[in-house]
Design a protein around this motif. Structure first.
Motif, mmCIF file in Angstrom:
data_model
loop_
_atom_site.group_PDB
_atom_site.id
_atom_site.type_symbol
_atom_site.label_atom_id
_atom_site.label_comp_id
_atom_site.label_asym_id
_atom_site.label_seq_id
_atom_site.Cartn_x
_atom_site.Cartn_y
_atom_site.Cartn_z
ATOM 1 N N ALA A 237 0.818 -1.220 0.000
ATOM 2 C CA ALA A 237 0.000 0.000 0.000
ATOM 3 C C ALA A 237 0.852 1.270 0.000
ATOM 4 C CB ALA A 237 -0.947 -0.019 1.207
ATOM 5 N N PRO A 238 1.898 1.379 0.839
ATOM 6 C CA PRO A 238 2.740 2.583 0.781
ATOM 7 C C PRO A 238 3.378 2.795 -0.583
ATOM 8 C CG PRO A 238 3.143 1.387 2.822
ATOM 9 C CD PRO A 238 2.296 0.494 1.960
ATOM 10 N N ALA A 239 3.795 1.691 -1.218
ATOM 11 C CA ALA A 239 4.417 1.818 -2.528
ATOM 12 C C ALA A 239 3.404 2.259 -3.582
ATOM 13 C CB ALA A 239 5.056 0.489 -2.931
ATOM 14 N N GLN A 240 2.230 1.628 -3.576
ATOM 15 C CA GLN A 240 1.205 1.963 -4.560
ATOM 16 C C GLN A 240 0.721 3.400 -4.406
ATOM 17 O OE1 GLN A 240 -0.213 -0.060 -7.132
ATOM 18 N NE2 GLN A 240 1.653 -1.223 -6.716
ATOM 19 N N ALA A 241 0.731 3.899 -3.185
ATOM 20 C CA ALA A 241 0.283 5.271 -2.940
ATOM 21 C C ALA A 241 1.355 6.305 -3.265
ATOM 22 C CB ALA A 241 -0.153 5.419 -1.486
ATOM 23 N N GLY A 242 2.582 5.852 -3.453
ATOM 24 C CA GLY A 242 3.669 6.788 -3.739
ATOM 25 C C GLY A 242 4.276 7.409 -2.504
ATOM 26 N N LEU A 243 4.055 6.792 -1.338
ATOM 27 C CA LEU A 243 4.594 7.380 -0.106
ATOM 28 C C LEU A 243 6.112 7.268 -0.027
ATOM 29 C CD1 LEU A 243 1.752 6.284 2.302
ATOM 30 C CD2 LEU A 243 2.495 8.632 1.862
ATOM 31 N N GLY A 244 6.681 6.274 -0.706
ATOM 32 C CA GLY A 244 8.133 6.214 -0.785
ATOM 33 C C GLY A 244 8.695 7.396 -1.553
ATOM 34 N N ASN A 245 7.999 7.775 -2.623
ATOM 35 C CA ASN A 245 8.411 8.948 -3.396
ATOM 36 C C ASN A 245 8.288 10.220 -2.584
ATOM 37 O OD1 ASN A 245 7.076 6.848 -5.377
ATOM 38 N ND2 ASN A 245 8.543 8.010 -6.605
ATOM 39 N N GLU A 246 7.239 10.276 -1.737
ATOM 40 C CA GLU A 246 7.066 11.460 -0.893
ATOM 41 C C GLU A 246 8.265 11.627 0.042
ATOM 42 O OE1 GLU A 246 4.244 13.682 -0.862
ATOM 43 O OE2 GLU A 246 3.960 12.641 -2.765
ATOM 44 N N ALA A 247 8.645 10.540 0.717
ATOM 45 C CA ALA A 247 9.745 10.616 1.677
ATOM 46 C C ALA A 247 11.075 10.865 0.974
ATOM 47 C CB ALA A 247 9.812 9.328 2.504
ATOM 48 N N GLN A 248 11.355 10.076 -0.066
ATOM 49 C CA GLN A 248 12.646 10.195 -0.738
ATOM 50 C C GLN A 248 12.780 11.515 -1.478
ATOM 51 O OE1 GLN A 248 15.149 7.422 -0.694
ATOM 52 N NE2 GLN A 248 16.214 9.372 -0.951
ATOM 53 N N GLY A 249 11.721 11.916 -2.185
ATOM 54 C CA GLY A 249 11.784 13.146 -2.965
ATOM 55 C C GLY A 249 11.987 14.379 -2.106
ATOM 56 N N LEU A 250 11.264 14.468 -1.000
ATOM 57 C CA LEU A 250 11.401 15.638 -0.133
ATOM 58 C C LEU A 250 12.741 15.631 0.586
ATOM 59 C CD1 LEU A 250 10.063 18.184 0.889
ATOM 60 C CD2 LEU A 250 8.904 16.839 2.647
ATOM 61 N N ALA A 251 13.169 14.460 1.064
ATOM 62 C CA ALA A 251 14.463 14.372 1.748
ATOM 63 C C ALA A 251 15.600 14.782 0.821
ATOM 64 C CB ALA A 251 14.689 12.955 2.267
ATOM 65 N N ASP A 252 15.555 14.333 -0.421
ATOM 66 C CA ASP A 252 16.606 14.669 -1.379
ATOM 67 C C ASP A 252 16.714 16.170 -1.583
ATOM 68 O OD1 ASP A 252 17.248 12.031 -1.736
ATOM 69 O OD2 ASP A 252 16.210 11.811 -3.660
ATOM 70 N N ARG A 253 15.579 16.841 -1.671
ATOM 71 C CA ARG A 253 15.606 18.270 -1.957
ATOM 72 C C ARG A 253 16.003 19.102 -0.737
ATOM 73 N NH1 ARG A 253 13.428 15.373 -5.330
ATOM 74 N NH2 ARG A 253 13.255 15.947 -7.535
ATOM 75 N N ILE A 254 15.626 18.670 0.442
ATOM 76 C CA ILE A 254 16.068 19.380 1.648
ATOM 77 C C ILE A 254 17.568 19.172 1.851
ATOM 78 C CG2 ILE A 254 15.861 19.475 4.155
ATOM 79 C CD1 ILE A 254 13.520 20.747 2.612
ATOM 80 N N GLU A 255 18.047 17.974 1.582
ATOM 81 C CA GLU A 255 19.487 17.691 1.677
ATOM 82 C C GLU A 255 20.261 18.529 0.661
ATOM 83 O OE1 GLU A 255 22.374 13.901 0.707
ATOM 84 O OE2 GLU A 255 20.422 13.500 1.641
ATOM 85 N N ARG A 256 19.707 18.661 -0.537
ATOM 86 C CA ARG A 256 20.357 19.469 -1.572
ATOM 87 C C ARG A 256 20.454 20.931 -1.149
ATOM 88 N NH1 ARG A 256 17.333 18.971 -7.072
ATOM 89 N NH2 ARG A 256 17.920 16.800 -6.693
ATOM 90 N N ARG A 257 19.385 21.442 -0.540
ATOM 91 C CA ARG A 257 19.410 22.834 -0.086
ATOM 92 C C ARG A 257 20.451 23.035 1.004
ATOM 93 N NH1 ARG A 257 15.510 26.284 -1.820
ATOM 94 N NH2 ARG A 257 16.064 27.697 -0.128
ATOM 95 N N LEU A 258 20.605 22.040 1.855
ATOM 96 C CA LEU A 258 21.629 22.126 2.896
ATOM 97 C C LEU A 258 23.014 22.277 2.273
ATOM 98 C CD1 LEU A 258 22.411 21.699 5.974
ATOM 99 C CD2 LEU A 258 22.770 19.308 5.336
ATOM 100 N N ARG A 259 23.302 21.479 1.268
ATOM 101 C CA ARG A 259 24.616 21.547 0.618
ATOM 102 C C ARG A 259 24.804 22.871 -0.123
ATOM 103 N NH1 ARG A 259 23.964 15.668 -0.142
ATOM 104 N NH2 ARG A 259 25.739 14.671 0.905
ATOM 105 N N GLU A 260 23.745 23.357 -0.762
ATOM 106 C CA GLU A 260 23.839 24.633 -1.468
ATOM 107 C C GLU A 260 24.048 25.791 -0.498
ATOM 108 O OE1 GLU A 260 20.252 24.778 -3.690
ATOM 109 O OE2 GLU A 260 20.921 23.333 -5.208
ATOM 110 N N THR A 261 23.508 25.667 0.702
ATOM 111 C CA THR A 261 23.700 26.706 1.710
ATOM 112 C C THR A 261 25.145 26.748 2.175
ATOM 113 O OG1 THR A 261 21.406 26.466 2.466
ATOM 114 C CG2 THR A 261 22.942 27.525 3.975
#
Length: 270
Positions: A237-261
């Motif tokens: 169910a988490p996979a079919q709903a895309g919840l893995g994408n929610e966690a991974q996608g948001l984490a990746d972008r917050i991590e990227r902003r940290l490095r850019e800062t």
């Protein structure tokens, strides 16, 4: 009047024009100089490419990252809106809106005891957290930046342990969500956790994580690590709903902003 070049003698007593010897030595010396400069240049270039420059640039960036929790505005680390081009299932675009920011704190109550124990070797200096929802307010995701007390060697050792022992895939080491009253995440508790990701950074004293779930408060019996949930063919169910994408996608972008800062001149990925 011109004179022939003066002669010397080699180790066998044979005549040797001194001018030719001087030219030969000069040529050899020049060749050595070029070779030496090439080796030095290569060493410097290699050092720069690996981040081991003698000027301490890499070390300075690592140290600078450790102080971001009190020197950078929250909107810079956790923007009010985060866009995730191609971050959703099938490459769909996502947009996340921040709905709550937790006060910066320690780790005692914000992490499960077992995860806190696993992270103990690097210590906990400060923990910053924010919770986001998707454009439809169907899902909620808490993203966290745990600033440690460790040096680069300590972070590398922890990253190796998480990788070798697959600690980032263990459901008993899931991060806790941040549920804020009066928001779409009000019912986002421990039993609502559906997918998560944990990344131990080695270029900063930071552990970045995200955990996602449904906004309607439904419980999840079998949460799935984001790395597994985003795989093609995953049927939970988490996979079919895309919840893995929610966690991974948001984490990746917050991590990227940290490095850019930390390194604002670093080339940004497309």
């Amino acid at each position: 009047m011109s004179f022939g070049e003066p002669e010397g003698y080699d180790e066998r007593g044979r005549a040797w024009p001194l001018g030719a010897r001087v030219r030969s030595r000069t040529t050899a010396a020049a060749a050595c100089l070029v070779l030496g400069l090439g080796l030095i240049g290569g060493a410097v270039t290699g050092s720069w490419l690996t981040g081991d420059g003698g000027d301490g640039t890499a070390g300075t960036g690592f140290s600078a990252a450790g102080s971001l929790w009190h020197s950078v505005p929250v909107d810079q680390l956790f923007p009010p809106t985060v866009r995730g081009t191609g971050a959703g299932p099938g490459g769909a675009d996502r947009t996340w809106t921040r709905i709550a920011v937790a006060p910066d704190s320690g780790c005692a109550d914000a992490l499960d005891p077992l995860l806190r124990k696993a992270l103990a070797p690097v210590g906990c200096q400060r923990l910053l957290r924010a919770t986001y929802t998707d454009a439809t307010q169907t899902y909620v995701t808490t993203v966290g930046l745990l600033f440690t007390k460790a040096d680069a060697a300590g972070m590398s050792a922890l990253a190796a342990r998480f990788r070798d022992e697959h600690l980032d895939r263990r459901a008993d080491l899931m991060p806790r969500p941040y549920a804020a009253k009066g928001t779409a995440a009000a019912a986002f508790g421990d039993r609502q956790r559906a997918s998560w990701t944990v990344a131990v950074l080695t270029d900063a004293p930071v552990v970045a994580y995200a955990v996602s779930g449904w906004a309607d408060g439904r419980t999840v019996d079998s949460p799935l690590p984001a790395a597994d949930a985003i795989r093609s063919g995953a049927t939970s169910a988490p996979a079919q709903a895309g919840l893995g994408n929610e966690a991974q996608g948001l984490a990746d972008r917050i991590e990227r902003r940290l490095r850019e800062t930390v390194s604002p001149d670093r080339e940004k990925p497309s």
